[in-house]
Write a protein that holds these residues in place. Structure first.
Motif, mmCIF file in Angstrom:
data_model
loop_
_atom_site.group_PDB
_atom_site.id
_atom_site.type_symbol
_atom_site.label_atom_id
_atom_site.label_comp_id
_atom_site.label_asym_id
_atom_site.label_seq_id
_atom_site.Cartn_x
_atom_site.Cartn_y
_atom_site.Cartn_z
ATOM 1 N N GLY A 85 37.070 42.221 31.842
ATOM 2 C CA GLY A 85 36.878 40.790 32.031
ATOM 3 C C GLY A 85 36.359 40.424 33.404
ATOM 4 O O GLY A 85 36.168 39.246 33.704
ATOM 5 N N THR A 86 36.131 41.421 34.245
ATOM 6 C CA THR A 86 35.721 41.143 35.617
ATOM 7 C C THR A 86 34.208 41.141 35.730
ATOM 8 O O THR A 86 33.550 42.088 35.316
ATOM 9 N N ARG A 87 33.682 40.074 36.290
ATOM 10 C CA ARG A 87 32.246 39.990 36.506
ATOM 11 C C ARG A 87 31.844 40.780 37.744
ATOM 12 O O ARG A 87 32.680 41.289 38.485
ATOM 13 N N SER A 88 30.527 40.858 37.986
ATOM 14 C CA SER A 88 30.043 41.722 39.065
ATOM 15 C C SER A 88 30.441 41.226 40.452
ATOM 16 O O SER A 88 30.684 42.027 41.351
ATOM 17 N N LYS A 89 30.536 39.913 40.661
ATOM 18 C CA LYS A 89 30.855 39.423 42.005
ATOM 19 C C LYS A 89 32.247 39.844 42.456
ATOM 20 O O LYS A 89 32.405 40.358 43.580
ATOM 21 N N PRO A 90 33.290 39.654 41.639
ATOM 22 C CA PRO A 90 34.611 40.153 42.066
ATOM 23 C C PRO A 90 34.618 41.655 42.318
ATOM 24 O O PRO A 90 35.301 42.133 43.238
ATOM 25 N N ILE A 91 33.854 42.407 41.512
ATOM 26 C CA ILE A 91 33.776 43.855 41.719
ATOM 27 C C ILE A 91 33.137 44.152 43.065
ATOM 28 O O ILE A 91 33.634 44.965 43.864
ATOM 29 N N ARG A 92 32.021 43.503 43.353
ATOM 30 C CA ARG A 92 31.298 43.774 44.601
ATOM 31 C C ARG A 92 32.142 43.433 45.819
ATOM 32 O O ARG A 92 32.059 44.090 46.842
ATOM 33 N N PHE A 93 32.960 42.382 45.698
ATOM 34 C CA PHE A 93 33.779 41.942 46.827
ATOM 35 C C PHE A 93 35.233 42.418 46.708
ATOM 36 O O PHE A 93 36.112 41.870 47.377
ATOM 37 N N ALA A 94 35.454 43.437 45.885
ATOM 38 C CA ALA A 94 36.810 43.990 45.759
ATOM 39 C C ALA A 94 37.285 44.510 47.114
ATOM 40 O O ALA A 94 36.588 45.270 47.793
ATOM 41 N N HIS A 95 38.492 44.087 47.485
ATOM 42 C CA HIS A 95 39.031 44.431 48.807
ATOM 43 C C HIS A 95 40.406 45.072 48.628
ATOM 44 O O HIS A 95 41.173 44.688 47.746
#
Length: 398
Positions: free
Chosen positions: A240-250
């Motif tokens: 359910g995770t889109r690319s933006k949350p993945i890219r900014f995963a901290h």
């Protein structure tokens, strides 16, 4: 006996010595010592005497001054103060000369609180900026009609249908904003323009999604250990995770087997920025461990030089693999698997892809995000991804 009018002539105006000269009907010619001159209208309103400037001579000719004097004397005869009436008319004219660009910027500013990240990505304003304001931006908003809008959007109405619809929607918001400011605008202009533009021929293209049966083979092909591959694996695993949350995963967002995505990174409407909890399967935790050595400033998937990987990194990786599918499509792959293979509850499956299905009232009373049920579902999804895969085949024309 009526006072005589038109005492002055064009021939004598330049030769007049400094002083004040009546032309009759309250119109006076004032010649100054420095050689300049101006027209003044004297009138009485509500028992008080007033002097109203009508402009300088010779910019305002004798004929024009007489016409202006007659116009404003008629206003006085109607029981109005000429100076105040002129100021009122001037304010109305200035109010209705607000250009569309200023209105659009003001409307954008007013709506920033509703937009994701205060609209900093520019997606709300860009349809106006690119396709409307270059042609209509300097035009007074009160003068814009359906033909102006039709002529502006006609070039992209069919070829860039989605963009054109967004531009029309934003323009409608701007027109309503102008009306709220008290400007005299045609609130039906956008709808009338839409009628003039007609039905769009373009059919929206949905993001292609990989059949859920083929996802394991693709997932298991991501063995290079690069930042892009690890990010893509985590995206698929979390469904359910889109690319933006993945890219900014901290790293600070991860606590045990729960990844809390900050609200500003989620796709929410009407300004609702709600954190989203993602249960991490054992496989997802293993991917995160593999990504940690690449982390920079706490971000799991850093860019080559600075920041994080770009929004096109994952899509371009799939293109290079010859895949006709795109990262966003894995949401649909997972959702279809939930229905066809996992027999998951509708509410749990929807919650897993961060979709809101209930009304605001129902959500108020239902205080759950189905985290425990989603945790079990994500483990099953990870098992599916790591199971014996079907042979992966992409279309020849991909």
């Amino acid at each position: 006996m009526a006072r005589p009018k038109h005492k002055l002539t064009n021939a004598e105006l330049k030769a007049k010595a400094p002083g004040k000269y009546s032309d009759g009907g309250g119109l006076w010619f004032h010649k100054r010592k420095d050689g300049g001159a101006q027209w003044v209208l004297r009138y009485t309103s509500f028992g008080r005497r007033h002097e109203m400037g009508l402009g300088s001579y010779p910019s305002v000719t004798l004929k024009t001054a007489r016409q202006e004097a007659e116009k404003w004397q008629a206003v006085v005869r109607d029981g109005k103060d000429a100076i105040r009436e002129r100021e009122r008319q001037r304010r109305d004219a200035e109010r209705n000369l607000h250009i569309l660009r200023d209105i659009a910027l003001d409307a954008f500013e007013s709506r920033k609180a509703e937009l994701k990240g205060d609209g900093k990505a520019g997606r709300w304003f860009s349809p106006l900026e690119l396709h409307v304001l270059p042609k209509l931006g300097k035009m007074p908003v009160a003068q814009i009609d359906q033909r102006d809008i039709r002529d502006t959007l006609a070039p992209i109405w069919h070829e860039k249908a989605d963009t054109a619809r967004k531009a029309l929607n934003r323009l409608s918001i701007c027109m309503r904003h102008a009306a709220a400011l008290g400007l005299d605008v045609d609130l039906q202009a956008v709808e009338k323009a839409k009628a003039l533009l007609g039905q769009q021929r373009h059919q929206p293209q949905h993001i292609p999604s990989m059949p859920w049966q083929e996802v394991p083979a693709f997932y298991q092909s991501l063995t290079g250990g690069t930042v892009a591959e690890l990010a893509l694996r985590l995206l698929i695993l979390t469904a359910g995770t889109r690319s933006k949350p993945i890219r900014f995963a901290h790293l600070d967002q991860i606590d045990g087997d729960v990844w809390t995505v900050p609200g500003p990174l989620m796709k929410n409407r009407k300004g609702r920025e709600v954190d989203f909890r993602v249960p991490l399967s054992s496989e997802a935790l293993a991917v995160i461990e593999q990504a940690k050595p690449f982390a920079r400033d706490g971000f799991l998937f850093p860019g080559v030089r600075k920041g994080v990987i770009s929004d096109m990194t994952l899509s371009n990786f799939m293109k290079r693999q010859g895949s006709p599918y795109r990262p966003h499509g894995f949401r649909a792959s997972f959702r279809t698997w939930c229905d066809e293979a996992a027999n998951a509850k509708f509410e749990v499956a929807q919650a897993a892809i961060a979709h809101v299905t209930d009304s605001a009232v129902v959500r108020t009373y239902r205080q759950t995000d189905f985290l425990e049920q989603r945790r079990a579902l994500m483990e099953r999804w990870a098992s599916h991804l790591t199971s014996q895969p079907r042979l992966l085949e992409f279309p020849a024309n991909a």
